[in-house]
Design an enzyme around this catalytic site. Structure first.
Site: not given
Ligand code: BGC
Length: 827
Positions: A235
């Protein structure tokens, strides 16, 4: 041991230097991967998200702060799930994929399919359901759709993201059986059914180890048992120890670490901590992904926004759930409204819809349909609109009085209630399950004065509805995307017959939620310091309410229609590896309608604590009035299995099973029992399934002994009967099979980079002052009507110090942080 497959792009990998290979395993910037021109490795773009393409043209972030290019905002996962329609998910996936492709996006970061364990979880709106089968099958449909366009999907967040509080450090402590049956099962289904090309790990720890370094999750289960052969991506900012991550098979760190982790990787290879073959394999997978997706993007055209919008409206229609439709004074159900109805439209959300959640999934919609506009251009006589209340909860006698006066001029009140933007956001859990007081007060006044109040409720997760019996009807929109307003008007007027069903339970009150009880200092939900304890085990959502007979406001699977359906002629063919359940559904009303028929299965007796019922299949069918459809649901073997944690294997208990078919978990229309052989019998006859069965297959007598052992240990006590609010320490430790991990922070230990900003509460006066300042900033921003900014302060509070360097783009250096930590040392 399985043979390691040969590299697919061995020649390309051989042309890359160690430094280039290391660089390829993390982003070039916020959204793109690195390229290596001389070796022909292109850069590709990964972008959110789950219900719309969030491609940022200018400044980048993963919190929905900076604008993204206009894109179609489909209903969020919580709303989509209410369709219970795998084909629809496939269609939405195709539409999302086409839009991503047209925008040059190679990997779409979705769908999100974590389990909605507790309705207060801040990302509940981004997830499908409290049930893993429903979540997994819907996610699989969406992945198939996205990937049919050549764009790679990225199911997330693997695994057990259940709370936003301290999401980057919290340790989700969950017993192996619940992990497998509840939290991983959806992911297994999506991997098996749809072969996603990528998968995103979650920020949190699972049983002591960060998800992105967790070899049990990534090596043993994801790749070993399920055969996942794609790319695992962290993530955003979720990397912790890059080398441990690579060793666990987490191949891509996003976003860029500015070269910091590249150097670590090079050093680790040189020092022998990391075998270069591990790096080569990661690079090979990344090269394959980059080549395949970029060639699929060639010649892509932008999509037609109007056609996409129409599809968003159509999708939203299928996601609406009619929760209540009581007879009006004339004896007929209040909805649909006759064309002659004189309606007063009340509530801020009618004009300014609540249609998506905040955070990384925030889409900049190409258009936005409000219900008020759609109602005004429809057949009804709209006598007026009144805001009724301040969106963010501030009381206003004036707004309520205006609403009451308007209601007096109408025969029906359409009252639009809901949660505001600040209460449903990535990074922040909700604090309670109530609607704001000003809305509740307005409902009370309106229902006292008026006998036809129809509530249209927006929000991505359940709320308490104390007024449910006082209003004539409740239509739940969840977060229905940019076409939601038109869909709502169509449902109220009967142009569309709603047929959605709840994918999560609406409890009567928060205290009833299985993970609601707080066990200080850990907390079952949310975990407050180090750990979140899953004392609720497998008894999540309806599994708990049905087992303990806890009354709920609206049960899992509930949803009404303007027509009626009858069920008949149940035929069950149950085999050890599954079987088929068939029945007839007849539309006995006078309108065409859509029924979501649900199949529930449970053993009559079980060697392990078992929920009273569990979803084993479902089918959404459209039926004309007076017609019937024969529905056949395939039952897979997993519906008859439990995970035997002692043996590390799936087992099937032989004996009688309840087979129930109905319109919701509580509205059972057909019921029978059928018998299957246990796997002790199957083993004895030499049959053995290898489908995801895990390691540790045993002989029949060993299996019987193991079952007896489990029986002895786990069929007594509160957990055995699903009484999860009373699971004490000893019982929880027995369930875990190990001592309960330390739950609280050590207030005397010096603060380090791995500690979170929230731990400043154990710091000296200066540190506590900084924390107090942050909390004040949040309150001020909230009061000033800047909910997103307020939530982002919480995002910082929940962050480990070590992450601040990366998140600030290097503006706050590690050195500066260390200096700060020395300054604020513990009291
Ligand atoms: C989130 C993800 C997301 C990523 C990119 C993170 O903070 O947990 O779900 O895809 O950011 O924006």
């Amino acid at each position: 041991m399985a043979k390691t497959p040969a590299l697919r792009h061995a020649e390309t990998v051989a042309r890359l230097s160690l430094e280039e290979k290391a660089a390829l395993t993390s982003g070039a910037n916020f959204w793109n991967t690195e390229s290596v021109d001389h070796a022909g490795v292109p850069s590709i773009m990964l972008t959110d998200g789950p219900h719309g393409v969030r491609k940022q043209g200018g400044k980048s972030d993963h919190l929905g702060l900076n604008a993204s290019l206009p894109a179609t905002c489909f209903p969020t996962a919580a709303a989509l799930a209410q369709s219970w329609d795998v084909d629809l998910m496939e269609r939405v996936g195709r539409l999302l994929g086409a839009e991503a492709r047209g925008a040059g996006v190679a990997v779409l970061l979705g769908p999100g399919l974590n389990i909605v364990r507790n309705p207060l979880g801040g990302r509940s709106f981004e997830y499908f359901s409290e049930d893993p089968r429903l979540s997994g099958d819907l996610a699989a449909g969406m992945v198939r759709g996205i990937q049919s366009t050549g764009v790679a999907a990225c199911p997330k967040h693997f695994a057990v993201n259940g709370q936003e509080h301290l999401r980057m450090s919290i340790d989700e402590v969950v017993d192996e059986r619940s992990l497998r049956e509840i939290y991983l099962e959806g992911f297994r289904r999506v991997v098996r059914q749809a072969r996603p090309r990528t998968l995103m790990t979650s920020y949190n720890k699972v049983n002591g180890t960060y998800a992105n370094e967790n070899t049990h999750l990534l090596v043993d289960i994801l790749r070993g048992e399920w055969g996942f052969d794609g790319v695992v991506v962290t993530d955003w900012g979720g990397n912790h120890d890059r080398i441990a991550g690579l060793l666990a098979g987490n191949q891509l760190e996003m976003p860029s670490s500015g070269g910091v982790t590249d150097r670590l990787i090079v050093d680790a290879v040189r020092s022998g901590r990391l075998d270069e073959a591990v790096l080569d394999r990661a690079v090979d997978d990344l090269v394959a992904l980059a080549l395949e997706t970029s060639s699929a993007l060639e010649g892509a055209e932008p999509v037609d926004p109007d056609a996409q919008h129409r599809a968003a409206v159509d999708t939203a229609r299928r996601c609406l759930v009619l929760l209540r439709n009581a007879p009006g004074p004339d004896g007929a159900p209040v909805l649909p409204l006759p064309a002659s109805a004189r309606v007063a439209v009340i509530g801020d959300f009618a004009e300014t819809p609540r249609y998506q959640g905040a955070g990384s999934s925030l889409v900049n919609p190409t258009r936005l349909d409000g219900a008020l506009g759609a109602l005004r251009s429809g057949p009804l006589e709209v006598v007026g609109f009144a805001r009724g209340f301040h969106r963010f909860g501030r009381p206003s006698r004036r707004l309520a009085d205006q609403a009451l006066a308007l209601a007096g001029r109408a025969d029906t009140v359409l009252l639009f209630l809901g949660l505001d933007e600040s209460s449903e956001a990535e990074g922040v859990d909700r604090e309670h399950l109530r609607l704001p007081d000003n809305q509740l007060a307005l409902v009370e006044r309106l229902t006292r004065a008026h006998d036809r109040v129809v509530v249209v409720l927006a929000g991505g997760a359940p709320v308490e509805l104390p007024f449910a019996e006082d209003v004539a009807a409740v239509l739940y929109t969840s977060l229905a995307g940019q076409g939601g307003g038109t869909a709502v008007a169509d449902a109220l007027t009967g142009r569309h017959n709603p047929g959605g069903k709840l994918a999560v339970t609406f409890p009567v009150r928060y205290a009833d939620v299985p993970s609601a009880r707080s066990v200080a200092p850990a907390g079952t939900f949310p975990g407050r310091e180090r750990t979140a304890e899953h004392r609720d085990g497998v008894f999540v959502g309806y599994r708990y309410y049905t087992t303990r007979d806890v009354p709920v406001r609206y049960c899992f699977g509930h949803g009404l229609s303007y027509t009626e359906f009858e069920y008949a002629d149940l035929a069950v063919d149950l085999r050890a590896d599954g079987g088929t359940v068939a029945f007839t559904v007849r539309n006995t009303g006078s309108r065409a309608g859509r029924e979501v028929a649900q199949l529930y299965v449970a053993p009559e007796a079980s060697p392990v604590p078992h929920a009273a019922t569990a979803l084993a299949g479902f089918a959404a069918v459209e039926i004309e009035p007076g017609h019937e459809r024969r529905v056949e649901i395939d039952l897979d073997g997993r519906a008859l299995e439990y995970f035997d944690a002692d043996a590390d294997a799936w087992r099937r208990h032989g004996g009688a099973y309840w087979i129930r078919v109905g319109a919701s978990v509580a509205d059972v229309r057909l019921e029978t029992t059928a018998t299957v052989d246990g796997d002790g019998d199957a083993d004895a006859s030499g049959e053995e399934s290898d489908d995801g069965r895990g390691r540790g297959a045993r002989t029949g007598s060993e299996a019987v002994e193991a079952v007896e052992a489990v029986q002895g240990k786990r069929t007594e006590g509160a957990y055995a009967v699903g009484d999860v609010h009373r699971v004490g320490d000893a019982e929880f430790a027995a369930l875990l099979g190990r001592p309960i991990p330390v739950a609280s922070w050590d207030p005397r230990a010096p603060l380090g980079l791995d500690d979170t900003v929230a731990q400043l509460r154990h710091a000296n006066l200066l540190g506590r002052g900084v924390l107090a300042l942050l909390h004040t900033a949040r309150r001020v921003l909230r009061a000033a009507g800047r909910p997103h900014a307020a939530n982002n302060v919480m995002f910082l509070v929940n962050m480990p110090f070590a992450k601040i360097e990366g998140y600030s783009g290097g503006k706050v250096s590690r050195r500066a942080l260390q200096r700060f930590l020395r300054l604020v040392r513990r009291r």
